[in-house]
Every structure is written in structure tokens, then in C-alpha cells.
Design a protein around this motif. Structure first.
Motif, mmCIF file in Angstrom:
data_model
loop_
_atom_site.group_PDB
_atom_site.id
_atom_site.type_symbol
_atom_site.label_atom_id
_atom_site.label_comp_id
_atom_site.label_asym_id
_atom_site.label_seq_id
_atom_site.Cartn_x
_atom_site.Cartn_y
_atom_site.Cartn_z
ATOM 1 N N VAL A 1 4.778 22.226 14.873
ATOM 2 C CA VAL A 1 5.045 21.172 13.940
ATOM 3 C C VAL A 1 4.365 19.697 14.599
ATOM 4 C CG1 VAL A 1 6.862 19.794 12.684
ATOM 5 C CG2 VAL A 1 7.059 22.197 12.999
ATOM 6 N N LYS A 2 3.508 19.132 13.916
ATOM 7 C CA LYS A 2 3.053 17.690 14.386
ATOM 8 C C LYS A 2 3.395 16.582 13.567
ATOM 9 C CE LYS A 2 -1.255 18.660 14.456
ATOM 10 N NZ LYS A 2 -2.593 18.473 14.795
ATOM 11 N N ARG A 3 3.554 15.365 13.876
ATOM 12 C CA ARG A 3 3.835 14.319 13.030
ATOM 13 C C ARG A 3 2.672 13.653 12.902
ATOM 14 N NH1 ARG A 3 9.203 12.310 12.664
ATOM 15 N NH2 ARG A 3 10.619 13.543 13.460
ATOM 16 N N MET A 4 2.414 13.238 11.437
ATOM 17 C CA MET A 4 1.112 12.403 10.873
ATOM 18 C C MET A 4 1.740 11.171 10.459
ATOM 19 S SD MET A 4 -2.112 13.787 8.840
ATOM 20 C CE MET A 4 -1.410 13.343 7.246
ATOM 21 N N PRO A 5 1.405 9.990 11.136
ATOM 22 C CA PRO A 5 1.741 8.908 10.363
ATOM 23 C C PRO A 5 1.186 8.599 9.039
ATOM 24 C CG PRO A 5 0.981 8.373 12.757
ATOM 25 C CD PRO A 5 0.758 10.021 12.270
ATOM 26 N N LEU A 6 1.864 7.947 8.150
ATOM 27 C CA LEU A 6 1.517 7.706 6.995
ATOM 28 C C LEU A 6 0.112 6.750 6.850
ATOM 29 C CD1 LEU A 6 4.524 6.983 4.888
ATOM 30 C CD2 LEU A 6 3.284 9.033 5.148
ATOM 31 N N ARG A 7 -1.098 7.016 6.135
ATOM 32 C CA ARG A 7 -2.148 6.126 5.922
ATOM 33 C C ARG A 7 -1.690 4.889 5.475
ATOM 34 N NH1 ARG A 7 -6.728 7.610 2.770
ATOM 35 N NH2 ARG A 7 -5.335 8.643 1.478
ATOM 36 N N ASP A 8 -2.254 3.662 5.831
ATOM 37 C CA ASP A 8 -2.010 2.341 5.134
ATOM 38 C C ASP A 8 -2.538 2.458 3.882
ATOM 39 O OD1 ASP A 8 -0.922 1.611 7.630
ATOM 40 O OD2 ASP A 8 -2.704 0.556 8.340
ATOM 41 N N MET A 9 -1.734 1.807 2.956
ATOM 42 C CA MET A 9 -2.000 1.884 1.548
ATOM 43 C C MET A 9 -2.957 0.677 1.107
ATOM 44 S SD MET A 9 0.630 2.059 -1.690
ATOM 45 C CE MET A 9 1.781 3.151 -1.083
ATOM 46 N N ARG A 10 -3.776 0.828 0.290
ATOM 47 C CA ARG A 10 -4.583 -0.275 -0.151
ATOM 48 C C ARG A 10 -3.867 -1.323 -0.727
ATOM 49 N NH1 ARG A 10 -7.750 2.897 -3.513
ATOM 50 N NH2 ARG A 10 -7.270 1.445 -5.126
ATOM 51 N N PRO A 11 -4.203 -2.622 -0.520
ATOM 52 C CA PRO A 11 -3.314 -3.824 -1.133
ATOM 53 C C PRO A 11 -2.960 -3.857 -2.532
ATOM 54 C CG PRO A 11 -4.838 -4.346 0.808
ATOM 55 C CD PRO A 11 -5.311 -3.041 0.361
ATOM 56 N N ASP A 12 -4.095 -3.576 -3.133
ATOM 57 C CA ASP A 12 -3.881 -3.614 -4.720
ATOM 58 C C ASP A 12 -2.702 -2.630 -4.982
ATOM 59 O OD1 ASP A 12 -5.851 -1.634 -3.792
ATOM 60 O OD2 ASP A 12 -6.271 -1.117 -6.092
ATOM 61 N N LEU A 13 -2.643 -1.514 -4.371
ATOM 62 C CA LEU A 13 -1.730 -0.451 -4.725
ATOM 63 C C LEU A 13 -0.297 -0.832 -4.352
ATOM 64 C CD1 LEU A 13 -3.691 2.963 -4.039
ATOM 65 C CD2 LEU A 13 -3.370 1.612 -6.331
ATOM 66 N N ILE A 14 -0.155 -1.264 -3.271
ATOM 67 C CA ILE A 14 0.823 -2.032 -2.722
ATOM 68 C C ILE A 14 1.563 -3.429 -3.699
ATOM 69 C CG2 ILE A 14 1.938 -3.645 -0.860
ATOM 70 C CD1 ILE A 14 0.036 -2.289 1.186
ATOM 71 N N GLN A 15 0.542 -4.057 -4.183
ATOM 72 C CA GLN A 15 0.878 -5.069 -5.178
ATOM 73 C C GLN A 15 1.618 -4.336 -6.325
ATOM 74 O OE1 GLN A 15 -2.099 -7.838 -6.171
ATOM 75 N NE2 GLN A 15 -1.007 -8.780 -7.660
ATOM 76 N N ILE A 16 0.808 -3.163 -6.984
ATOM 77 C CA ILE A 16 1.348 -2.441 -8.233
ATOM 78 C C ILE A 16 2.988 -2.086 -7.748
ATOM 79 C CG2 ILE A 16 1.146 -0.449 -9.473
ATOM 80 C CD1 ILE A 16 -1.939 -0.512 -9.414
ATOM 81 N N ILE A 17 3.211 -1.365 -6.592
ATOM 82 C CA ILE A 17 4.319 -0.867 -6.363
ATOM 83 C C ILE A 17 5.490 -2.120 -6.277
ATOM 84 C CG2 ILE A 17 5.917 0.131 -4.694
ATOM 85 C CD1 ILE A 17 3.707 1.776 -4.143
ATOM 86 N N ASP A 18 5.147 -3.255 -5.882
ATOM 87 C CA ASP A 18 5.990 -4.555 -5.618
ATOM 88 C C ASP A 18 6.428 -4.918 -7.002
ATOM 89 O OD1 ASP A 18 6.133 -4.257 -2.918
ATOM 90 O OD2 ASP A 18 4.442 -5.559 -2.588
#
Length: 603
Positions: free
Chosen positions: A583-600
Motif C-alpha cells: 500500500v502506497k500513499r499518493m498525494p492529491l494532484r493540485d486542482m486547476r484554479p478555475d475548478l477550485i473557484q467553482i467549488i467555492d
């Protein structure tokens, strides 16, 4: 040397449900030769069990809906562990895939002005599920099959794949056998799409049919592909609990979407007792606001019965454990009560939920237009699966693709109802398209006949033993262990115990014995399925031990809170050089700024 039939194709699609059919159709449309492998009969896909609808932001019932809202809902439902690129593609492309299905002949329920009708579903902000009563999956399979049979796809029915074959690092073919005659088949292919569905038969109580033994997950893992998010097994809140012969059979979320309410032994709506802060702004705070029954309701608030499946399932378990369950260890789901709100309620229910009406009438002698159903959680869906590239659906093994429930990424820690059918349409198409492209760009790989022969002999070993366990008993004991130790509520000591049980079960599996010959020998079939069930069960358990927090469908009683620091990662399952599962841990990829804005904005 064993004798077997050999076939050559550009693209081999393993699995003939919605994802497999859509992949095969798309690959053929791109001008390559395609074979479709059915473990059962064509048309007997588990997709037909999907009842509620296809999630797509068509905006036919509420014009406020759009792909951005759908994207935000999917990410929130998945506790933000989703592959955000997959969630974006899914939300953007789902409406076109539904309209495409309609153009191919799918019949949907309609709004008064003739557009595709959409219903409310858990976790979706607006009515979003395009549906055909409660038989949407059946209509999808009928449409895809009717369209697909004219495309020149070779179909191999009642054929089970037992090993993938490689040429160096890339995939080169697959070995399978006819279930009827026991004859082995060798498929040479430039690209392979795995669309084998889920793992439900690793558990005792499941809505899944007998085919769901984790074949695709296991085949890919042993071929060197990475698995991801395997700790996230979705337990659907509502399966039948009575009579025992039908325990686990799905009761569609569409019942709650049409106004069904959950009641405990005291006939009280318990879902109002615990509404997560994350959903409180969208959820009705009292029964008067929260009883919605009709599509097109423009209220922003939704009844608490339509919170995400993981939350509803845990609330039901709580009621049962605290002694407020129904007589047969479930809770009550009541749709009949809407007669107090609308005229001709019985006919309304029969029209909107025809399969549910007949299912309970025939199997439990209950008329759901007059009385409540008894329901409880049932193993339903695997969010985890083969790790794939979001755009192409190719795994970490060149030439090996995956789509539908066998692939991971879209749903994160918890799938929203209805997203599975749009998932298999969107990514089935993409898998078929890019598999065809890969096949055009690469020559046929070389298959080592000695490896094929070794796999054949390994498959026949259970016939040669004079003593050993019955494979049916091993499978039963495995299901018992997974249900009791790696179920809805998990804790460290039980998970560690599960690992010990799996080790003992693997030793018993290595000695299973079957009698009779190879012609439709169900004992042999079960013995061959066991290697896959044991692989996916170990992957689920190891990942569940590693994730020491509660998130989405993974609930740790000893770690009940979300860990925003160490939990923000995906867990990857890989096969080590010594053959051990890691089992390995894989950090989450950084989300694009425009998609972050949609979620916010949606928050």
C-alpha cells in the motif's frame, strides 16, 4: 500441450455491461476489430439492476442546473478525493452521452413539454437523473445492445477470462474458458478494456449478481496495474431484508426520490437527527419542509433521506444497533404515506416505481402502495478500482484500459446515486476510443506459449487433487469474514483479524478440490473465482487498515473524524517484486484554479 481456440483482435473488451458495450461500440466506430467477452449471457449485465436513473445536467426540470453544479456535487460527495479531471469530464460530457443514447432509441420518461424527465437523488442539488420509471439500467442495456449488434462486434458469451498475458511491459492478450464446455480460449489483442464491474460477492449481503467477483480488479493487479481507493466500498442504504431468500436485493434510491421516508420501529423519521453541517444548508430541517415527492419541485432544500448513501447507511445501522430497528433487523421505508399529499397515490407509485411494486409484491407479498417496506444496508458498489489516466482511461500497464465500476477516480470516497450510469457512458466511450487509437499505433505483441500452458495447468489443478476444501465453503467463509470484519463500521483489531482470516482462506484456496468434468462445472467456476475474490478482499482490508480516519464510505469507529492532514491522499495498491501486496500513499494532484473557484462558489 493443451488445445485451445485462438482469436486475434485489435481490441478485446472484457465485460458486456454498460461500460463494456459503450467501449466496444466506440472502438468499432474507430475502425478496429473488436471482441466483447460476456461472463454470462449478453443482456444479463449487472447494469440492468440500476434503477434510479442517469445523472446528467440536462437542466430539463430546473434550469439552474449545469455541469458546474454537477461537478461540485460529485466532488463534495466524494469528499474531494476524486480525480478532479475525471469529475470535470464526466459532468461536461454526461448530457451529450444521454442525448446520444436517446438518439439510439432509448425511451425516457418525459416532462409535459416532451423533454427527458429528471428526478431528485441523494447528493444532487437539483433534479438531475434521467430515468425510465425504475428500469433505467435495463433500458440502457437494451439500447446499447440494439445499437451494438449492428457494428460488427464479435461476442463471446458465457466466457470467463482467468489471466491477462503480456509482452514485456505491455498487454498482449488474455486467456479464458467457455463455461459450458470448459474449452480454453486464447485471445490475442493489441489493447484490452476491462469493464467487469465490482466486487460485491466478496460480502455475504449484496445487491450484486453472481458475476461480481472482482475479476477485472484482480486481473489488472496481477498484470502489474495499480489499484486505487480500494477501502471505499459503498453500502447502499436500502436493500430488502425480508424474507431471507431475497436479503440484499436492491431497493432503488428512486423510492426516496419520489417521496419515500425512512422510519424506525417507533415510526419516527430518524434522518432528521443527524444532518452533517456540509449539507445542512441544502437539507430540510423539519418534516413539513422535507417530505418532497414530486419531480420539478423548485425548493432548494431536500429531504434528509436524500443525503449521501454513506451517511444514510450509517444512520440506519445506528437505529438497528440502538434497538429501534424493524422486526427483521432493518428499518421501514414508506412511500405509501404520500396518499395524504397527492390524489391517486397508488397509481402514481405504480407508474413511477413499477419494478419496486412488482418486486415486493412477488418476493415479499407486500403492496408498497399500502404498507412500508423493510430495508437495510447492502454491499452495492466499489468506488475503488484500477487506476487510470483521466482522459484516456489507460492504466499503468500500456495497452490496458478500464471503464465503469472496474476503474477508480471519478467517485472518490463515495459515489452519488446516478453517477454510475453516466460514468460508464462517458468513460466507456473514452476507453473504447483510446483503446482503438492504441491498437492502431501498435503492432500485435508476442505471447509466450509456455506461460499460456502454465496458466492452463494452474486452472486445472483443482481437478487433480484427491483431498481438499469445497470451493463453495471457502467462498462462504470469505463472505462471512468480510461482512463481519470489513463492513460498514470498521476498527483496527477487526481489520487485523480479517487479514489473519484471509491468510488462512488463501491457504485453503490453494488446496480446493472439485469433482466431475470441465463441462459447466459450477464448483470449478467458483474455485477460479476465488483467486479474484481473495485478491480484492486483501486489497480492501489493507487499504482500510492504512486509512486511519473516517471519510465517505470508509468509517473507522476507532478514528471517527476526518484527518485533513494525512487523509488527503489516495491509497495505491501495487504488487511488490516478491509478490506481496503493498500500500502506497499518493498525494492529491493540485486542482486547476478555475475548478477550485467553482467549488467555492457552490459552497
Amino acid at each position: 500441450m493443451s488445445s485451445f481456440d485462438t482469436y486475434n483482435y485489435d481490441v478485446l473488451v472484457i465485460g458486456a455491461g454498460g461500460a463494456g458495450l459503450r467501449a466496444a461500440i466506440e472502438a468499432t466506430a474507430n475502425g478496429v476489430s473488436v471482441a466483447l467477452i460476456c461472463k454470462s449471457l449478453l443482456g444479463k449485465a449487472h447494469t440492468v439492476m440500476a434503477e434510479g436513473g442517469i445523472a446528467a445536467a440536462l437542466s430539463n426540470v430546473d434550469e439552474r442546473d449545469n455541469w458546474r453544479v454537477h461537478f461540485a456535487d460529485t466532488m463534495r460527495g466524494g469528499q474531494y478525493l476524486n480525480d478532479w479531471r475525471m469529475a470535470e469530464l464526466h459532468a461536461k460530457e454526461a448530457p451529450d452521452r444521454v442525448r446520444e443514447l436517446e438518439a439510439w432509441g432509448a425511451l425516457f420518461d418525459r416532462t409535459k413539454d416532451g423533454r427527458i424527465l429528471q428526478r431528485n437523488f441523494g447528493g444532487h442539488k437539483y433534479p438531475r437523473l434521467a430515468h425510465v420509471g425504475d428500469r433505467t439500467g435495463l433500458e440502457m442495456i437494451r439500447t446499447l445492445q440494439d445499437h451494438g449488434i449492428h457494428q460488427g462486434i464479435d461476442v463471446h458469451m458465457e466466457c470467463t477470462i482467468i489471466n491477462l498475458l503480456k509482452d514485456g511491459e505491455r498487454v498482449a492478450g488474455a486467456l479464458g474458458y467457455e463455461r459450458e464446455k470448459g474449452q480454453f480460449k486464447l485471445f490475442r489483442a493489441k489493447a484490452i478494456v476491462i469493464a467487469t464491474g465490482g466486487i460485491g460477492r466478496a460480502y455475504k449481503i449484496t445487491s450484486n449478481s453472481w458475476e461480481y467477483t472482482g475479476d477485472g480488479h484482480s486481473l489488472a493487479y496481477h498484470a502489474g496495474a495499480e489499484l486505487m481507493d480500494m477501502e471505499f466500498v459503498q453500502f447502499h442504504p436500502t436493500g430488502m431484508v425480508w424474507p431471507p431468500s431475497v436479503r440484499g436485493i436492491l431497493v432503488t434510491e428512486g423510492v426516496r426520490g419520489e417521496g419515500g421516508i425512512l422510519l424506525n420501529r417507533e415510526h419516527k423519521r430518524f434522518m432528521f437527527n443527524e444532518i452533517p453541517e456540509l449539507y445542512r444548508l441544502q437539507t430540510a430541517d423539519n418534516e413539513e419542509e422535507g417530505w418532497k415527492y414530486t419531480q420539478g419541485d423548485r425548493l432548494a432544500k431536500r429531504p434528509p433521506e436524500l443525503l449521501t448513501r454513506d451517511h444514510v447507511a450509517r444512520c440506519i445501522v445506528r437505529e438497528i444497533k440502538e434497538g429501534r430497528g424493524s422486526p427483521h433487523n432493518g428499518v421501514f421505508l414508506d412511500i405509501s404515506w404520500i396518499k395524504t399529499k397527492i390524489p391517486n397515490a397508488a397509481e402514481h407509485i405504480k407508474k413511477k416505481l413499477p419494478s419496486m411494486y412488482h418486486q415486493f409484491k412477488k418476493l415479499a407479498d407486500i403492496d408498497i402502495t399500502k404498507e412500508a417496506m423493510e430495508v437495510g444496508p447492502t454491499t452495492h458498489y466499489m468506488m475503488g478500482g484500477i487506476r487510470v489516466n483521466a482522459d484516456t482511461q489507460m492504466s499503468t500497464v500500456p495497452g490496458l484500459f478500464a471503464a465503469g465500476e472496474a476503474a477508480a477516480g471519478l467517485h472518490g470516497a463515495n459515489r452519488l446515486g446516478g453517477n454510475s450510469l453516466s460514468d460508464l457512458l462517458v468513460f466507456g466511450k473514452r476507453a473504447g476510443e483510446f483503446a482503438a487509437r492504441f491498437a492502431k499505433e501498435n503492432s500485435q505483441g508476442v505471447i509466450d506459449d509456455r506461460k499460456v500452458e502454465a496458466f492452463v495447468q494452474q486452472a486445472l489443478e483443482p481437478f487433480e487433487r484427491t483431498a481438499g476444501d469445497n470451493p463453495f465453503q471457502v467462498q462462504y467463509d470469505l463472505q462471512d469474514a468480510m461482512q463481519d470484519l470489513v463492513g460498514i463500521v470498521r476498527k483496527e483489531d477487526e481489520l487485523v483479524k480479517a487479514m489473519h482470516e484471509l491468510k488462512k482462506l488463501r491457504e485453503r484456496f490453494s488446496k480446493v478440490r472439485v469433482i466431475g468434468n470441465r463441462e459447466y462445472n459450477t464448483g470449478w467456476h467458483t474455485a477460479l473465482d476465488l483467486q479474484h475474490l481473495l485478491t480484492v478482499s486483501e486489497a480492501i482490508t489493507r487499504a482500510a487498515i492504512e486509512r486511519k480516519e473516517s471519510r465517505g464510505a470508509h468509517f473507522r469507529e476507532d478514528h471517527p473524524q476526518k484527518d485533513e492532514h494525512s487523509g488527503n491522499c489516495n491509497l495505491i495498491i501495487v504488487k511488490g517484486e516478491d509478490g506481496q501486496m503493498l500500500v502506497k500513499r499518493m498525494p492529491l494532484r493540485d486542482m486547476r484554479p478555475d475548478l477550485i473557484q467553482i467549488i467555492d462558489e457552490m459552497k
